[in-house]
Motif scaffolding. Sequence first.
Motif: not given
Lengths: 252, 252
Positions: B110-122
């Motif tokens: 099972e793949v569990v998505p996460g907040i990527s760096a690009i989203q946190a920066v944005a």
Amino acid sequence: MKRLFIVGAGPGGPEHLTPAASEALRSSTDLVGYGVYLDLLGELTAGKNCHRRPLGDEIGRGRLALDLAAAGQSTALISSGDAGIYAMATVVFELLDREPKKAWRQIETEVVPGISAIQAVAARVGAPLSHDFCTISLSDLLTPWDLIERRVIAAAQADFVVAFYNPASQDRHWQLTRAVAILARHRPPETPVVLARDITRKNEMVKIEPIKSVNLSEVDMRTLVLVGNSETRRVSRWIYTPRGYGKPENGA
Amino acid sequence: MKRLFIVGAGPGGPEHLTPAASEALRSSTDLVGYGVYLDLLGELTAGKNCHRRPLGDEIGRGRLALDLAAAGQSTALISSGDAGIYAMATVVFELLDREPKKAWRQIETEVVPGISAIQAVAARVGAPLSHDFCTISLSDLLTPWDLIERRVIAAAQADFVVAFYNPASQDRHWQLTRAVAILARHRPPETPVVLARDITRKNEMVKIEPIKSVNLSEVDMRTLVLVGNSETRRVSRWIYTPRGYGKPENGA
């Protein structure tokens, strides 16, 4: 302090709502959003002043949230997915830029990111976004079609994995057919196309079809369409876009 | 049941670790990951068998996680950010595809998505990703530079917002300078460039500079570089990419 949270509530399932988003909702007295998105928050809306607004009135929702926050109500403006990806955050900053009301400028604004639809879909089907990708909205309401098509052609020629947001609506269908046809000219006929709707919600739907024969007729505005690049492959029920670890020269 | 979770642990701050990711960690006995990422999980690693591995050995980590899961250990393979964006999920599927060990095929993955760096920066800087954007990795370890440059040129010509992952390393610097120069030829001199490191972690750093004079000399492998499109604008301490709501013909 006057506070406005711009909150990304994720794809829908509560298991993907971040603690930061939950906390922003808990600490707000007023929630502003499209009704369906507020409903998905369930118990988190209990006891709050819920301002349900129709789809399409983004500017109205942005102004309302700013006015509530300026009036001293701790306010959360809700987007589904990530608040910064084709969502409400830009509306607030555009309003602050173009209608610089003095009262609005005193608000402490915080953007809370969320899991976007594209990420939830990618996780369900494997790892299609594991190499360079782009997102393209096919809505030509606010963007001229010429520019949209230029981006599709660029993505095709440079072999980006492509995620189409707003792929179709009740009155808008030909754009998706045309965009997928452009990509198909540059990719193998078996390239996987993912069609996904309501991921992590009730009635979740996800299909993977080859680009040569994908049926786009049931795509609507709630569907996300994701097209692999020329290397995206299937392995059992999954798809993935290789990064090249497996090539002999890379020591795998 | 033999279980492998491929978990996106988000940018670092625990407030961005989703409940789905926390639950996957809680229900695992064995955690596999780059040491720094495991350390960021804090108490969630207590009592677990932690398999810390060095950066660069992605294949080794993937094999270890598959072998542990196949041996009956409930295992979580940890990526920072989103597990599917330049991260570990594709490594697992590539291994399943190219080394189809029978024991591996019995694993429920099972793949569990996460907040990527690009989203946190944005989110920290406003809403730069609010119109069509692309991500490009500048690492030419596994991808030929010709293809990377082709993607940068396409992004420049089609006016995508661009996020550069792996922008530089100890031995690799000229690629970023060249890529930003290509974008600069197609964008106004004041186009905002965001340089961000360790977002949501201790020692968080974020700068916004105009493309005409951005200083790239301190960019390292932990830095994310985000370049606005030709319309990305500043408003007070924020930047945003308009979607066009503010144009008079769109009724704002």
